[in-house]
Design an enzyme around this catalytic site. Structure first.
Site, PDB file in Angstrom:
ATOM      1  N   ASN A 148      -3.794  -7.734   2.077  1.00  0.00           N
ATOM      2  CA  ASN A 148      -3.932  -7.494   0.637  1.00  0.00           C
ATOM      3  C   ASN A 148      -4.852  -8.558   0.044  1.00  0.00           C
ATOM      4  OD1 ASN A 148      -1.638  -5.477   0.610  1.00  0.00           O
ATOM      5  ND2 ASN A 148      -0.520  -7.304   1.242  1.00  0.00           N
ATOM      6  N   ASP A 189      -3.743 -11.057  -3.337  1.00  0.00           N
ATOM      7  CA  ASP A 189      -3.019 -12.329  -3.230  1.00  0.00           C
ATOM      8  C   ASP A 189      -3.164 -12.946  -1.836  1.00  0.00           C
ATOM      9  OD1 ASP A 189      -1.414 -10.680  -1.721  1.00  0.00           O
ATOM     10  OD2 ASP A 189       0.428 -11.064  -2.850  1.00  0.00           O
ATOM     11  N   ASP A 220       0.910  -7.559   5.165  1.00  0.00           N
ATOM     12  CA  ASP A 220       2.146  -6.824   5.418  1.00  0.00           C
ATOM     13  C   ASP A 220       2.289  -6.605   6.919  1.00  0.00           C
ATOM     14  OD1 ASP A 220       2.429  -6.528   2.617  1.00  0.00           O
ATOM     15  OD2 ASP A 220       1.146  -4.753   2.668  1.00  0.00           O
ATOM     16  N   ASN A 277       6.068  -8.215   3.577  1.00  0.00           N
ATOM     17  CA  ASN A 277       4.960  -8.970   2.977  1.00  0.00           C
ATOM     18  C   ASN A 277       5.095 -10.484   3.152  1.00  0.00           C
ATOM     19  OD1 ASN A 277       3.928 -10.363   0.186  1.00  0.00           O
ATOM     20  ND2 ASN A 277       2.556  -8.764   0.931  1.00  0.00           N
TER      21      ASN A 277
END
Ligand SMILES: *[C@@H]1O[C@H](CO)[C@@H](O)[C@H](O)[C@H]1NC(C)=O
Length: 147
Positions: free
Chosen positions: A64, A67, A71, A78
């Site tokens: 991701n 941030d 995952d 996460n």
């Protein structure tokens, strides 16, 4: 040469012990790990959650960029909140587990962590579950599995 190739395959088979399971293989494993009805959540919902997040690929990872978290595993746990991968900024490691332990066909650590997640946040913690499973008729997820 042939022997070397053969050894290579054995090496691969024993180190990369993760793969995409069938629906019923995964459902059986999830049941064996005590997920059926855990925290009031039916086995269908746990199976659907894993389908929605990873399509039952126990080696699945997803980065991701927002941030800079990742995952991990069948339920895509996460690294910002729940596990430690040593590279995610401002991470909590709420499940006190290495993210790498959430990958592969041994789902023991993943199950322990998702049990904590559902107790603390409910199934709404999984975006995939909200989109694909919540409020739906999930009978297909156990159909013909003989569980
Ligand atoms: C869910 O769907 C199956 C068939 O796909 C049906 O037999 C069953 O009654 C449905 N369950 C509910 C609660 O609607």
């Amino acid at each position: 040469m042939k022997a070397l190739l053969c050894l290579g395959f054995i090496f691969l088979a024993t180190t990369v012990h993760g793969r995409t399971m069938t629906k019923c293989e995964f459902a059986r494993l999830a049941k064996e790990h005590g997920l059926s009805g855990y925290d009031g959540v039916s086995l269908e919902n746990w199976v659907c959650a894993a389908y929605s997040e990873s399509s039952f690929n126990t080696q699945a990872t997803h980065y991701n960029p927002g941030d800079r978290s990742t995952d991990y595993g069948p339920w895509q746990i996460n690294s910002h909140y729940w596990c430690n991968d040593g590279k995610t900024p401002n991470a909590y490691n709420g499940c006190h587990v290495q993210c790498s332990e959430l990958l592969g066909d041994d789902i023991t650590k993943s199950v322990k962590c998702i049990k904590q997640i559902v107790r603390e946040q409910g199934m709404e913690a999984w975006v995939g579950w909200r989109k694909v499973c919540q409020g739906r008729n999930l009978s297909d997820y156990l159909r013909d599995c003989h569980l």
